[in-house]
Enzyme design. Structure first.
Site, PDB file in Angstrom:
ATOM      1  N   CYS A  95       8.164  -0.934  -4.671  1.00 13.80           N
ATOM      2  CA  CYS A  95       8.459  -0.694  -6.085  1.00 13.80           C
ATOM      3  C   CYS A  95       9.960  -0.655  -6.379  1.00 13.80           C
ATOM      4  O   CYS A  95      10.601  -1.681  -6.376  1.00 13.80           O
ATOM      5  CB  CYS A  95       7.733   0.563  -6.555  1.00 13.80           C
ATOM      6  SG  CYS A  95       7.437   0.548  -8.314  1.00 13.80           S
ATOM      7  N   ARG A 132       3.698   0.803 -19.416  1.00 10.81           N
ATOM      8  CA  ARG A 132       3.913   0.803 -17.972  1.00 10.81           C
ATOM      9  C   ARG A 132       2.717   0.110 -17.318  1.00 10.81           C
ATOM     10  O   ARG A 132       1.598   0.149 -17.853  1.00 10.81           O
ATOM     11  CB  ARG A 132       4.029   2.243 -17.448  1.00 10.81           C
ATOM     12  CG  ARG A 132       5.344   2.893 -17.799  1.00 10.81           C
ATOM     13  CD  ARG A 132       5.507   4.239 -17.110  1.00 10.81           C
ATOM     14  NE  ARG A 132       5.740   4.097 -15.677  1.00 10.81           N
ATOM     15  CZ  ARG A 132       6.915   3.774 -15.131  1.00 10.81           C
ATOM     16  NH1 ARG A 132       7.940   3.521 -15.931  1.00 10.81           N
ATOM     17  NH2 ARG A 132       7.069   3.687 -13.834  1.00 10.81           N
ATOM     18  N   HIS A 211       1.839   1.372  -4.332  1.00  5.36           N
ATOM     19  CA  HIS A 211       1.950   2.730  -3.789  1.00  5.36           C
ATOM     20  C   HIS A 211       0.578   3.131  -3.240  1.00  5.36           C
ATOM     21  O   HIS A 211      -0.305   2.288  -3.085  1.00  5.36           O
ATOM     22  CB  HIS A 211       2.321   3.714  -4.914  1.00  5.36           C
ATOM     23  CG  HIS A 211       3.636   3.452  -5.554  1.00  5.36           C
ATOM     24  ND1 HIS A 211       4.829   3.731  -4.941  1.00  5.36           N
ATOM     25  CD2 HIS A 211       3.938   2.928  -6.774  1.00  5.36           C
ATOM     26  CE1 HIS A 211       5.829   3.413  -5.754  1.00  5.36           C
ATOM     27  NE2 HIS A 211       5.313   2.921  -6.865  1.00  5.36           N
TER      28      HIS A 211
END
Ligand code: GLN
Length: 269
Positions: A95, A132, A211
């Site tokens: 990320c 997001r 993640h």
């Protein structure tokens, strides 16, 4: 055999459980009798310690921490990491770290944060109205560089949470840029929610938005990184005996079954 794993900015860049990737690599080394040493690399760590490590990991962060770590990574740690990646040392950038190893990251607010340009890509947060990119993700490995992984398992699962959108190969002078997509999104957004790709691969370095942490539910990827680190360090082919990954594979399969309902295409080189 022994390995030193450099963990960059563990104090600033380890959001959404990314420290679990370090724990996964450590345990999988220990289960195989490989002496694994984790070396935290912070703003204060001397570069010589970093340059002698065998495997690199850097995790995710909010924009604020990225602005704290960015200048040091750009000026000090990044150029060393770039030389190491060029020598084939394996690396995993998750990320925010993935954003740092491209040409630049333009955050939600403020000036673009320059990257070290290991990967031919850039990242931009589209601004106010943009949502997001958050959620569980399933993707299919497509990079021929990872054929050993793909032989064992064709999917990668994880969780993403990023505002930045990453675009590959935009600066390449020819269509044969050496930065390749890591995987094809089956469920989720991936790099930018538009082109259907997730992550990037350059030599033995992988960038990913996953993640979760990424590695415990994708043990094939963890083993590939460890294997590459040993092969580069000892200049020999390394073949691992299998571990009992029944729990890991059950967790992986649960995510694929729950979220990756679309048919997974056959593997393409
Ligand atoms: N701050 C970056 C973004 O929002 C990276 C986020 C992350 O590391 N999860 O895109």
């Amino acid at each position: 055999m022994k390995l030193t794993i450099a963990w960059l900015h563990p104090d600033l860049m380890s959001t959404y459980g990314d420290r679990g990737n370090i724990i996964c690599i450590e345990k999988r080394c220990q289960w195989r009798g490989i002496a694994a040493t984790v070396m935290p690399v912070t703003l204060e760590t001397h570069l010589s310690a970093l340059s002698t490590s065998d495997l690199i990991f850097m995790g995710g962060a909010q924009d604020r921490q990225q602005k704290l770590a960015g200048p040091d990574f750009l000026k000090n740690k990044g150029p060393v990491v770039k030389k190491m990646v060029e020598k084939g040392i394996p690396a995993l950038f998750v990320c925010a770290a993935y954003q740092f190893v491209g040409h630049y990251y333009k955050p939600y607010q403020g000036d673009p944060i320059p990257g070290v340009g290991i990967f031919d890509l850039y990242t931009e947060h589209p601004g106010d109205q943009a949502k997001r990119l958050i959620g569980n993700v399933v993707a299919e490995l497509i990079s021929h560089q990872l054929s050993a992984i793909s032989y064992q398992q064709k999917t990668i699962v994880g969780f993403e949470n990023h505002g930045g959108r990453t675009y590959l190969n935009t600066n390449s002078k020819s269509q044969t840029s050496t930065t390749k997509p890591f995987a094809k999104v089956i469920k989720g957004f991936g790099n930018n929610g538009e082109d259907g790709y997730e992550g990037a691969v350059y030599k033995n370095a992988i960038g990913s938005y996953f993640h979760g942490p990424l590695l415990p539910k994708n043990p094939h990827l963890a083993d590939w990184l460890i294997q590459k680190a040993l092969e580069v360090k000892y200049n020999t082919n390394v073949h691992f005996r299998s571990l009992d990954d029944s729990i890991e594979n059950k967790a992986h399969g649960f995510i694929v079954k729950k979220y990756g309902s679309q048919k997974i295409d056959t593997f393409r080189n």
